[in-house]
Design a protein around this motif. Structure first.
Motif, short mmCIF file in Angstrom:
data_model
loop_
_atom_site.label_atom_id
_atom_site.label_comp_id
_atom_site.label_asym_id
_atom_site.label_seq_id
_atom_site.Cartn_x
_atom_site.Cartn_y
_atom_site.Cartn_z
N UNK A 1 36.24 36.55 27.41
CA UNK A 1 35.97 36.04 28.70
C UNK A 1 35.87 35.07 29.27
N UNK A 2 36.61 34.13 30.22
CA UNK A 2 35.82 32.46 30.55
C UNK A 2 34.28 32.37 29.86
N UNK A 3 33.44 32.97 30.29
CA UNK A 3 31.82 32.62 30.44
C UNK A 3 31.71 32.72 28.48
N UNK A 4 32.03 33.52 28.34
CA UNK A 4 32.00 33.96 26.94
C UNK A 4 32.32 33.02 25.52
N UNK A 5 33.57 32.45 26.13
CA UNK A 5 34.99 31.32 25.37
C UNK A 5 33.96 30.12 25.02
N UNK A 6 32.92 30.03 26.75
CA UNK A 6 32.47 28.99 26.71
C UNK A 6 31.24 28.97 26.04
N UNK A 7 30.07 29.90 26.12
CA UNK A 7 29.15 29.67 25.46
C UNK A 7 29.88 29.76 23.93
N UNK A 8 30.43 30.58 23.05
CA UNK A 8 30.43 30.20 21.59
C UNK A 8 31.00 28.17 21.60
N UNK A 9 31.18 27.78 22.36
CA UNK A 9 31.49 26.70 22.19
C UNK A 9 30.00 25.55 21.43
N UNK A 10 28.67 26.92 21.59
CA UNK A 10 27.55 26.47 21.34
C UNK A 10 26.90 26.57 20.31
N UNK A 11 26.00 26.18 19.91
CA UNK A 11 24.91 26.55 18.54
C UNK A 11 24.25 28.05 18.98
N UNK A 12 24.04 28.85 18.53
CA UNK A 12 22.73 30.09 18.76
C UNK A 12 21.63 30.16 17.77
N UNK A 13 20.67 30.20 17.85
CA UNK A 13 19.49 30.33 17.15
C UNK A 13 20.08 31.68 16.93
N UNK A 14 20.28 32.43 15.80
CA UNK A 14 20.01 33.31 15.42
C UNK A 14 19.58 34.55 14.30
N UNK A 15 18.91 34.13 13.80
CA UNK A 15 17.85 34.46 12.27
C UNK A 15 16.50 33.73 11.92
N UNK A 16 16.04 33.57 11.28
CA UNK A 16 14.83 32.89 10.39
C UNK A 16 15.09 32.98 9.36
N UNK A 17 15.71 31.76 7.97
CA UNK A 17 15.92 31.72 7.11
C UNK A 17 15.14 32.86 6.86
N UNK A 18 13.90 33.40 7.13
CA UNK A 18 12.39 34.29 5.44
C UNK A 18 13.55 35.39 6.31
N UNK A 19 13.95 35.35 7.40
CA UNK A 19 14.66 37.41 7.27
C UNK A 19 15.34 37.36 5.93
N UNK A 20 16.59 36.38 5.89
CA UNK A 20 17.28 36.70 4.65
C UNK A 20 16.30 36.62 3.36
N UNK A 21 15.57 36.00 3.00
CA UNK A 21 14.38 36.09 2.39
C UNK A 21 14.43 37.97 1.55
N UNK A 22 13.64 38.42 2.81
CA UNK A 22 13.52 39.77 2.45
C UNK A 22 14.43 40.83 2.62
N UNK A 23 15.75 40.32 3.18
CA UNK A 23 16.65 41.72 2.87
C UNK A 23 17.59 39.97 3.45
N UNK A 24 18.81 41.00 2.08
CA UNK A 24 19.75 39.87 1.98
C UNK A 24 20.56 40.05 3.31
N UNK A 25 21.21 40.57 4.27
CA UNK A 25 22.00 41.24 5.39
C UNK A 25 20.60 41.27 6.43
N UNK A 26 21.07 40.89 7.57
CA UNK A 26 20.48 41.09 9.05
C UNK A 26 22.06 41.04 10.24
#
Length: 128
Positions: A17-42
């Motif tokens: 979609x136009x807005x979806x494609x635009x938003x995918x050009x920017x980075x987004x925080x999705x998880x804290x590194x510490x979350x993957x230390x507790x469980x290998x997938x999120x």
């Protein structure tokens, strides 16, 4: 007031979609590194997509489609290995780029795995 068509065009964020494609050009925080230390997938749902973030045995982060290309098994329950994430259902393994790197049910000489790919996005860690 905008038309219904314009409203739909401006509020849809899925891929393609136009807005979806635009938003995918920017980075987004999705998880804290510490979350993957507790469980290998999120499991992550962002911009209308269901994704899985994981860190493979080499320390590389991956953000791939949440469902296996074979039987749509949820990869959040997958097994993290040295070079990717193995599906818990039939054992297909995907790397951080979404490429299928192992098909245990296929002969070693088969090139079928080179034709299989799931959605993947680049990732990086940012120190706090």
């Amino acid at each position: 007031m905008i038309s219904r068509e314009d409203n739909e065009r401006l509020t849809q964020v899925k891929a393609g979609t136009p807005v979806g494609d635009l938003l995918r050009r920017y980075w987004h925080p999705i998880a804290a590194v510490s979350e993957l230390a507790r469980h290998p997938t999120k499991f992550v749902k962002i911009l209308g997509e269901e994704l899985v973030v994981f860190r493979d045995g080499q320390g590389k982060l991956g953000l791939i489609e949440a469902y296996c290309a074979h039987r749509r098994a949820n990869l959040v329950y997958g097994i993290v290995e040295e070079d990717g994430l193995r599906c818990p259902y039939h054992g297909w393994k995907f790397n951080a780029d979404g490429d299928c790197v192992d098909l245990p049910s296929e002969p070693a000489a088969s090139n079928m795995k080179s034709k299989i790919k799931i959605a993947a996005y680049p990732t990086f860690e940012k120190a706090g």
